[in-house]
Write an enzyme that holds these catalytic residues in place. Sequence first.
Site, mmCIF file in Angstrom:
data_model
loop_
_atom_site.group_PDB
_atom_site.id
_atom_site.type_symbol
_atom_site.label_atom_id
_atom_site.label_comp_id
_atom_site.label_asym_id
_atom_site.label_seq_id
_atom_site.Cartn_x
_atom_site.Cartn_y
_atom_site.Cartn_z
ATOM 1 N N LYS A 1 1.092 1.704 0.666
ATOM 2 C CA LYS A 1 0.143 1.551 1.763
ATOM 3 C C LYS A 1 0.872 1.617 3.102
ATOM 4 C CE LYS A 1 -3.159 -1.486 -0.625
ATOM 5 N NZ LYS A 1 -4.307 -0.562 -0.565
ATOM 6 N N ARG B 1 -8.035 -1.463 -11.168
ATOM 7 C CA ARG B 1 -8.782 -0.981 -12.342
ATOM 8 C C ARG B 1 -7.901 -0.934 -13.576
ATOM 9 N NH1 ARG B 1 -10.238 4.431 -9.187
ATOM 10 N NH2 ARG B 1 -10.001 2.920 -7.483
#
Length: 448
Positions: A226, A300
């Site tokens: 990020k 996920r």
Amino acid sequence: HGEPAEVARRGARGLDRALLIGLGDASGLPPSGWVDAGGYLMGQLMSRRIASAAVLVDCASGAPDPQSAAEIALGMTLRSYAYRRFKTRPSADNGNGNGKQAEPGEFVILCRHPEKAAEAWRRQQALGEGVMLARELVNEPANVLGPEEFAATAEKLRELGCEVEVLDEERMRELKMGSFLSVGVGSVRPPRLAVIQWWGRDKGRTRPVAFIGKGVVFDTGGLSMKPAKGMEDMKGDMAGAACVTGLMHALAARKAHVNAVGLIGLVENMPSGSATRPGDIVTSMSGQTIEILNTDAEGRLVLADVLWYCQERFKPKAMIDLATLTGAIIVALGKEHAGLFSNDDKLAERLLQAGLDTGEKLWRMPLDAAYDREIDSKNADVKNIGGQYGGAITAAQFLQRFVNDKAWAHLDIAGTGMASNRSEINEGWASGFGVRLLNRLVESHYEG
Ligand code: BES
Ligand code: MN
Ligand code: ZN
């Protein structure tokens, strides 16, 4: 609310002053109106640095019921919470409750049927503790709260009568949780899976309702790293797990007549020489293979194995996961609603209603097989990212591949769990979103 009127100052029967706060037409209050009123009241008291007060609740239409009085107390408690652990000095006089904890004051609520109100308060107090536990976990920086420290907090729920197990890396390897494990391999801090069980009815004969939380204690994005700006917020990427922990606390502390299990996947997503690479293919516990094309889509991967493990082991009658899963849900819904995805209309309806009841609002989003081609992989069964659009939906669609036909709901709380809009009952960063919502769901539908 307008500004409260200060109707007396000093002297009168030992009162320093009296604040008069109008709530308008009480019959027109929304369901969360009393909690919000309590929060507003506490805000007014704190800004005047009033540490003790008697609160007299009354309405022209008759005194509010004991439950409402207890809800005011809950709102007051929640508003007074602030993350103070690293404040070593008292704050300047900004009245926002920050700074070292002041001497605790005393608040008395005067109302009709005080015994009933006290009983209602015991339940609300348990709920308030749960919300504040969730907030505290989310606010803690990641150097203080790693997977092991988080698991240790979950283990404390034993004191309330929960059964708590903590699965370590080796056990997860035996269970073949290759998806979950791939997220943690770049970190020096090993992952943990905590399983919290509360058997509150009929000696466990009723199948439990299951709550599952994403507990990424820090999300750097891994090798798909990020940008620096705002990365500090990723200490809150365990808000789902914090909610589940707070909820289990609340249920156990109020001795809810429910069988409930909470499972939280705790892991740190770091880049390093041992980190997962884009293009790596892993095998999940379900047997499905996953091509990891972006290591920042890690939540996920954690949930895929925890969902599978949960339904294999507990055969729950409903399974609800919470996760700060996607930035895309913030684009879609902002910070007022969490995204709700479900394969079961009845469960979805119940959750939406609990949202309206508590003010922790949800907005239903679609699941549809038509999105599946977005996550079909060239080299494996599924890939962990979709295309450019609908990122919150393709993430949910990914999760659904790890759910068999059980009633299941996924709440994407990326926008509501942290850095949320300040409200009457929350001045801080972490919101504790979901604890009141799911407590309400349990209360309305799963307590026998
Ligand atoms: N934890 C983030 C999602 C997030 C973003 C939570 C902002 C709270 C605030 C999640 O792991 C993530 O990085 N998602 C990616 C997915 C993408 C790589 C497909 C995202 O949303 O950008
Ligand atoms: Mn991520
Ligand atoms: Zn994440």
